[in-house]
Design a protein around this motif. Structure first.
Motif, PDB file in Angstrom:
ATOM      1  N   ALA A 139      37.512  41.775  36.985  1.00  0.00           N
ATOM      2  CA  ALA A 139      37.866  42.782  35.983  1.00  0.00           C
ATOM      3  C   ALA A 139      37.858  44.170  36.602  1.00  0.00           C
ATOM      4  O   ALA A 139      38.716  45.009  36.299  1.00  0.00           O
ATOM      5  CB  ALA A 139      36.889  42.716  34.814  1.00  0.00           C
ATOM      6  N   ALA A 140      36.900  44.410  37.501  1.00  0.00           N
ATOM      7  CA  ALA A 140      36.834  45.701  38.184  1.00  0.00           C
ATOM      8  C   ALA A 140      38.061  45.918  39.046  1.00  0.00           C
ATOM      9  O   ALA A 140      38.631  47.019  39.081  1.00  0.00           O
ATOM     10  CB  ALA A 140      35.567  45.775  39.027  1.00  0.00           C
ATOM     11  N   ALA A 141      38.493  44.874  39.762  1.00  0.00           N
ATOM     12  CA  ALA A 141      39.673  44.985  40.617  1.00  0.00           C
ATOM     13  C   ALA A 141      40.939  45.196  39.787  1.00  0.00           C
ATOM     14  O   ALA A 141      41.804  46.002  40.135  1.00  0.00           O
ATOM     15  CB  ALA A 141      39.804  43.740  41.487  1.00  0.00           C
ATOM     16  N   ALA A 142      41.042  44.481  38.672  1.00  0.00           N
ATOM     17  CA  ALA A 142      42.224  44.603  37.825  1.00  0.00           C
ATOM     18  C   ALA A 142      42.372  46.005  37.258  1.00  0.00           C
ATOM     19  O   ALA A 142      43.483  46.495  37.055  1.00  0.00           O
ATOM     20  CB  ALA A 142      42.148  43.582  36.688  1.00  0.00           C
ATOM     21  N   ALA A 143      41.258  46.676  37.030  1.00  0.00           N
ATOM     22  CA  ALA A 143      41.297  48.027  36.468  1.00  0.00           C
ATOM     23  C   ALA A 143      41.456  49.102  37.534  1.00  0.00           C
ATOM     24  O   ALA A 143      41.585  50.284  37.197  1.00  0.00           O
ATOM     25  CB  ALA A 143      40.030  48.282  35.660  1.00  0.00           C
ATOM     26  N   ASN A 144      41.447  48.703  38.810  1.00  0.00           N
ATOM     27  CA  ASN A 144      41.499  49.684  39.899  1.00  0.00           C
ATOM     28  C   ASN A 144      42.509  49.291  40.967  1.00  0.00           C
ATOM     29  O   ASN A 144      42.202  49.274  42.154  1.00  0.00           O
ATOM     30  CB  ASN A 144      40.104  49.851  40.516  1.00  0.00           C
ATOM     31  CG  ASN A 144      39.136  50.553  39.593  1.00  0.00           C
ATOM     32  OD1 ASN A 144      39.083  51.776  39.532  1.00  0.00           O
ATOM     33  ND2 ASN A 144      38.349  49.760  38.860  1.00  0.00           N
ATOM     34  N   ASN A 145      43.705  48.956  40.526  1.00  0.00           N
ATOM     35  CA  ASN A 145      44.816  48.657  41.446  1.00  0.00           C
ATOM     36  C   ASN A 145      44.491  47.538  42.425  1.00  0.00           C
ATOM     37  O   ASN A 145      44.887  47.578  43.593  1.00  0.00           O
ATOM     38  CB  ASN A 145      45.226  49.919  42.209  1.00  0.00           C
ATOM     39  CG  ASN A 145      45.746  51.010  41.289  1.00  0.00           C
ATOM     40  OD1 ASN A 145      46.481  50.730  40.347  1.00  0.00           O
ATOM     41  ND2 ASN A 145      45.344  52.245  41.545  1.00  0.00           N
ATOM     42  N   GLY A 146      43.738  46.541  41.970  1.00  0.00           N
ATOM     43  CA  GLY A 146      43.465  45.363  42.780  1.00  0.00           C
ATOM     44  C   GLY A 146      42.277  45.472  43.708  1.00  0.00           C
ATOM     45  O   GLY A 146      41.990  44.533  44.455  1.00  0.00           O
ATOM     46  N   LYS A 147      41.560  46.594  43.693  1.00  0.00           N
ATOM     47  CA  LYS A 147      40.419  46.785  44.587  1.00  0.00           C
ATOM     48  C   LYS A 147      39.198  47.164  43.766  1.00  0.00           C
ATOM     49  O   LYS A 147      39.158  48.227  43.149  1.00  0.00           O
ATOM     50  CB  LYS A 147      40.732  47.890  45.606  1.00  0.00           C
ATOM     51  CG  LYS A 147      39.607  48.163  46.600  1.00  0.00           C
ATOM     52  CD  LYS A 147      39.414  47.024  47.565  1.00  0.00           C
ATOM     53  CE  LYS A 147      38.411  47.383  48.642  1.00  0.00           C
ATOM     54  NZ  LYS A 147      38.180  46.282  49.597  1.00  0.00           N
ATOM     55  N   ALA A 148      38.188  46.286  43.772  1.00  0.00           N
ATOM     56  CA  ALA A 148      36.977  46.555  43.000  1.00  0.00           C
ATOM     57  C   ALA A 148      36.162  47.655  43.661  1.00  0.00           C
ATOM     58  O   ALA A 148      35.892  47.591  44.867  1.00  0.00           O
ATOM     59  CB  ALA A 148      36.138  45.286  42.879  1.00  0.00           C
ATOM     60  N   PRO A 149      35.766  48.695  42.931  1.00  0.00           N
ATOM     61  CA  PRO A 149      34.913  49.743  43.513  1.00  0.00           C
ATOM     62  C   PRO A 149      33.586  49.151  43.985  1.00  0.00           C
ATOM     63  O   PRO A 149      33.026  48.281  43.320  1.00  0.00           O
ATOM     64  CB  PRO A 149      34.697  50.716  42.342  1.00  0.00           C
ATOM     65  CG  PRO A 149      35.854  50.450  41.418  1.00  0.00           C
ATOM     66  CD  PRO A 149      36.128  48.990  41.537  1.00  0.00           C
TER      67      PRO A 149
END
Length: 270
Positions: A139-149
């Motif tokens: 979910a983190a990656a999906a919300a950040n252009n494919g890269k999880a913070p």
């Protein structure tokens, strides 16, 4: 194959191999150059740095840590988790037990199952860990252009140059130099490896209002939140240093006693 033709073929292979090797080495050099960044400038840290072996008597600045927590809470926590830190740990920053309870109660966490087998939400309590901004890494990656913070619990110790690197990245946003291509969705950062970072500049002058009235410049916010992250990565730094000082003092005293005992035992031996 005649000898002259064989020699000619070998020469051709060597030339072709040399060209290919030169090209590969050039590509590797270019890749390495792109992946590097200048070392961030060294900063003065009240605690001396988590990797410093010459700061035995230095401690964290509690006021700076509290301001750094405010920066994390109001800015960084929107994208970055700190899964290894519990709200009750904030008492080490100088917050009272009641203040920690009030801070934790601002967040809703999932708990359960209850007597019917259902999960439910409740206000967080001091024993809960910091609430993550996303339910999982995907979910983190999906919300950040494919890269999880990345999680920030250990970020200071996980990067070369430690505190200086984190501070450098937070203050290193610049206009890209002429001829440098920054892809869409990226930002030029002087101290980030490769210089292209997906994180937009998170800090702005007066972007927050410090509770203690300290001017919230970019440099001040970066310094405070970096100090807070250093504490999170090494919360027992002060206790470890105190233990180290005590051990050194013990060894000095023990060495003195042993020397005195040796002198006394061998005093009559000529």
């Amino acid at each position: 194959m005649h000898r002259p033709k064989m020699i000619s073929s070998l020469k051709s292979l060597l030339v072709a191999g040399g060209i290919a090797l030169t090209g590969a080495m050039g590509a590797l050099a270019a890749t390495a150059e792109a992946a590097t960044a200048p070392a961030p400038p060294e900063q003065e840290w009240h605690h001396g740095g988590v990797n410093s072996f010459t700061s035995m008597f230095k401690t964290f600045d509690r006021a700076s840590l509290q301001r750094g927590f405010q920066v994390y809470k109001e800015v960084c926590s929107a994208c970055h988790s700190m899964n290894l830190v519990a709200y009750r740990n904030l008492e080490a920053l100088g917050f009272s037990e009641e203040e920690v309870k009030a801070i934790a109660a601002q967040y809703e966490v999932t708990d359960g199952p209850d007597d019917t087998g259902e999960m439910f939400t409740r206000p967080a309590i001091p024993s809960d860990h910091f609430k993550a901004p996303f339910p999982n890494a995907k979910a983190a990656a999906a919300a950040n252009n494919g890269k999880a913070p990345p999680d920030l619990s250990l970020i200071v110790k996980a990067r070369e140059h430690f505190e200086d690197y984190v501070y450098g990245v937070l203050t290193g946003y610049r206009d890209a130099p002429e001829g440098f291509n920054v892809p869409e969705g990226g930002y030029y950062n002087e101290y980030f490896p490769g210089h292209v970072i997906a994180m937009a500049p998170p800090l702005y002058d007066d972007g927050i209002t410090y509770a203690d009235g300290t001017p919230a410049t970019i440099a001040q916010q970066a310094h405070d939140v970096t100090a807070f992250l250093a504490w999170a990565a090494e919360p027992h730094l002060e206790a470890r240093r105190q233990m180290g000082v005590a051990v050194i003092m013990f060894l000095i005293i023990l060495a003195g006693l042993l020397y005195a005992a040796k002198r006394r035992v061998w005093a009559d031996v000529h």
